[in-house]
Design a protein around this motif. Structure first.
Motif, short mmCIF file in Angstrom:
data_model
loop_
_atom_site.label_atom_id
_atom_site.label_comp_id
_atom_site.label_asym_id
_atom_site.label_seq_id
_atom_site.Cartn_x
_atom_site.Cartn_y
_atom_site.Cartn_z
N PHE A 105 31.92 -18.58 20.64
CA PHE A 105 32.39 -18.11 19.33
C PHE A 105 31.65 -18.82 18.20
O PHE A 105 31.14 -18.18 17.28
CB PHE A 105 33.89 -18.33 19.19
N THR A 106 31.62 -20.15 18.25
CA THR A 106 30.96 -20.87 17.16
C THR A 106 29.46 -20.59 17.13
O THR A 106 28.86 -20.56 16.06
CB THR A 106 31.21 -22.39 17.29
N ASP A 107 28.86 -20.38 18.31
CA ASP A 107 27.44 -20.03 18.35
C ASP A 107 27.21 -18.67 17.70
O ASP A 107 26.21 -18.46 16.99
CB ASP A 107 26.94 -20.01 19.80
N HIS A 108 28.14 -17.75 17.94
CA HIS A 108 28.02 -16.42 17.33
C HIS A 108 28.12 -16.51 15.81
O HIS A 108 27.34 -15.86 15.09
CB HIS A 108 29.12 -15.50 17.88
N VAL A 109 29.06 -17.33 15.31
CA VAL A 109 29.20 -17.49 13.87
C VAL A 109 27.96 -18.16 13.28
O VAL A 109 27.48 -17.78 12.21
CB VAL A 109 30.47 -18.30 13.53
N ALA A 110 27.42 -19.14 14.00
CA ALA A 110 26.20 -19.81 13.54
C ALA A 110 25.04 -18.83 13.46
O ALA A 110 24.22 -18.88 12.51
CB ALA A 110 25.85 -20.97 14.46
N ALA A 111 24.95 -17.94 14.44
CA ALA A 111 23.87 -16.93 14.41
C ALA A 111 24.07 -15.96 13.25
O ALA A 111 23.10 -15.56 12.59
CB ALA A 111 23.86 -16.17 15.74
N GLU A 112 25.33 -15.61 12.99
CA GLU A 112 25.62 -14.73 11.85
C GLU A 112 25.23 -15.41 10.54
O GLU A 112 24.69 -14.78 9.63
CB GLU A 112 27.09 -14.35 11.85
N ALA A 113 25.50 -16.72 10.47
CA ALA A 113 25.14 -17.47 9.27
C ALA A 113 23.62 -17.52 9.09
O ALA A 113 23.12 -17.42 7.97
CB ALA A 113 25.71 -18.89 9.35
N ALA A 114 22.91 -17.67 10.19
CA ALA A 114 21.45 -17.69 10.11
C ALA A 114 20.91 -16.34 9.61
O ALA A 114 19.97 -16.30 8.80
CB ALA A 114 20.86 -18.03 11.47
N GLU A 115 21.49 -15.25 10.08
CA GLU A 115 21.08 -13.93 9.61
C GLU A 115 21.37 -13.75 8.13
O GLU A 115 20.57 -13.18 7.38
CB GLU A 115 21.81 -12.85 10.42
N LEU A 116 22.53 -14.27 7.70
CA LEU A 116 22.87 -14.20 6.28
C LEU A 116 21.88 -14.99 5.45
O LEU A 116 21.42 -14.53 4.40
CB LEU A 116 24.29 -14.74 6.07
N GLY A 117 21.52 -16.18 5.93
CA GLY A 117 20.54 -16.99 5.22
C GLY A 117 19.21 -16.29 5.08
O GLY A 117 18.58 -16.31 4.01
N GLU A 118 18.77 -15.63 6.15
CA GLU A 118 17.50 -14.91 6.12
C GLU A 118 17.56 -13.75 5.12
O GLU A 118 16.61 -13.51 4.36
CB GLU A 118 17.18 -14.38 7.52
N ARG A 119 18.71 -13.06 5.10
CA ARG A 119 18.86 -11.95 4.15
C ARG A 119 18.84 -12.44 2.71
O ARG A 119 18.25 -11.81 1.83
CB ARG A 119 20.17 -11.20 4.44
N LEU A 120 19.46 -13.58 2.47
CA LEU A 120 19.49 -14.13 1.12
C LEU A 120 18.09 -14.56 0.67
O LEU A 120 17.70 -14.33 -0.49
CB LEU A 120 20.45 -15.31 1.04
N ARG A 121 17.34 -15.18 1.57
CA ARG A 121 15.99 -15.62 1.21
C ARG A 121 15.10 -14.43 0.86
O ARG A 121 14.39 -14.44 -0.15
CB ARG A 121 15.37 -16.42 2.36
N ALA A 122 15.16 -13.41 1.70
CA ALA A 122 14.32 -12.24 1.45
C ALA A 122 14.82 -11.46 0.23
O ALA A 122 14.03 -11.03 -0.61
CB ALA A 122 14.32 -11.34 2.69
#
Length: 393
Positions: free
Chosen positions: A332-349
């Motif tokens: 579960f926490t790994d899934h949330v961490a991956a979702e956070a990483a995707e959010l970070g990538e979207r924000l940067r772009a």
């Protein structure tokens, strides 16, 4: 009869021993009145007035919200450091105060933020790229406040408390308070910090809210520092006790405890919706980062304080509770961490793709009907811009 307490100043300008007795050493534990449902170690405790049960789904949702909100904050800070944002107001360490209070809001409730309520914006369904546009300087806060029931960020310290009180008085006069209809009765919440509590606007808002019994919750995130001024230099009593002088109740909650913050805010909002008037909520927390990215907190606070508050991290304590009680599945926490990483990538772009505004758009979205003098200025500016068309470099 209770004796009054005399507060003295020491020769070096620090408060004397009487005040130290009131606050304790740096108010590290928040005092005996602190409402807490989850200890820093992740142990569940009970409270006689504000206790409530939470489902596993609710708690997992709180955890996800806080992790993603923290990622918004860290990515935005990095973007500012790389020159993509002009400034950023950090919320590191205040995630529980914002998510707990934000999730306690009903759709019809209205929130008035300062410039740091990124977690509340997340709870109200606001795309964080909208926030980046504001701090990048390409718009003035382009989200639809009525759609999200979340006002524009307010840079003028404390001004939003008056806006919130006026809006709450309007809600009251529209008959959307005390009807007993859970889909109609509405409340307003005004966010501000401990520093703003010293502003005249905030105290005026208290007076009007109390006088008119307005359905508003004053939510103060006491993060211990008004930029470089510690809370001890701003008040001689705990902030929540000020409410009594204005004629409405105040409560201090552990702002790093998302459960307690939710429960207290939910109760205060319901009290407002029922027509019982305003409440002051002091969320006792700590600003782990800088006031903004232009600030250097190492110049005015001790690293020991920061390290002490790291042990009270709101995300870590909830994760400890979830794991200890078997409320999360493996991954579960790994899934949330991956979702956070995707959010970070979207924000940067997405941040780098935000378009510069059209110059004439400065005249939009201010007045329903543009006054004649501003219309004249707009037309003159448009003619000036047109004079450059076809000019050779």
């Amino acid at each position: 009869m209770r004796r009054s307490r005399t507060v003295t100043h020491a020769p070096d300008g620090e408060f004397g021993p009487d005040l130290a007795e009131v606050f304790g050493p740096r108010q590290s534990d928040g005092g005996p009145e602190l409402v807490q449902l989850l200890t820093p170690e992740g142990e569940r405790v009970r409270h006689p007035e504000f206790d409530r049960e939470f489902s596993a789904e609710e708690l997992r949702g709180f955890y996800r919200d806080m992790v993603l909100t923290r990622r918004i904050d860290t990515e935005s800070t990095a973007l500012q450091r790389h020159g993509e944002l002009g400034i950023w107001a950090q919320l590191l360490g205040q995630e529980a105060a914002q998510i707990g209070s934000g999730r306690a809001l009903r759709p019809q409730d209205f929130a008035f933020p300062t410039y740091r309520e990124h977690g509340v914006a997340w709870c109200r369904g606001l795309d964080p790229l909208k926030l980046l546009g504001l701090f990048r300087g390409v718009d003035q806060g382009s989200w639809d406040a009525q759609e999200h029931h979340f006002g524009n960020y307010t840079i003028v310290i404390g001004a939003q408390t008056l806006h919130a009180t006026g809006y709450a008085m309007g809600v009251q006069r529209d008959g959307a308070v005390g009807t007993g209809d859970p889909d109609r009765d509405a409340a307003v919440i005004a966010y501000f910090g401990d520093g703003a509590s010293s502003q005249g606007d905030v105290n005026e808002a208290f007076i009007f809210a109390a006088s008119y019994n307005a359905p508003v919750v004053f939510f103060c995130q006491n993060n211990q520092w008004a930029i470089s001024e510690p809370i001890e230099r701003q008040t001689r009593i705990p902030l929540y006790q000020r409410a009594l002088g204005f004629g409405f109740p105040g409560v201090r909650v552990d702002g790093n405890d998302v459960m307690a913050t939710y429960a207290v805010t939910q109760a205060a909002l319901q009290r407002a919706r029922e027509g019982s008037g305003p409440t002051f909520v002091e969320a006792y927390t700590y600003r782990m980062g800088a006031h903004t990215t232009t600030d250097d907190p190492t110049r005015y606070r001790l690293s020991d304080d920061v390290e002490n508050w790291k042990l009270k991290d709101p995300i870590a304590r909830l994760e400890a509770y979830l794991r200890r009680n078997g409320l999360v599945e493996d991954g579960f926490t790994d899934h949330v961490a991956a979702e956070a990483a995707e959010l970070g990538e979207r924000l940067r772009a997405g941040c780098k793709q935000l378009a510069d505004p059209e110059p004439l758009s400065v005249f939009d979205h201010v007045y329903a009907d543009l006054p004649p003098e501003l219309a004249e200025q707009r037309d003159g500016y448009a003619a000036y811009l047109a004079s450059f068309e076809g000019a050779q470099a």
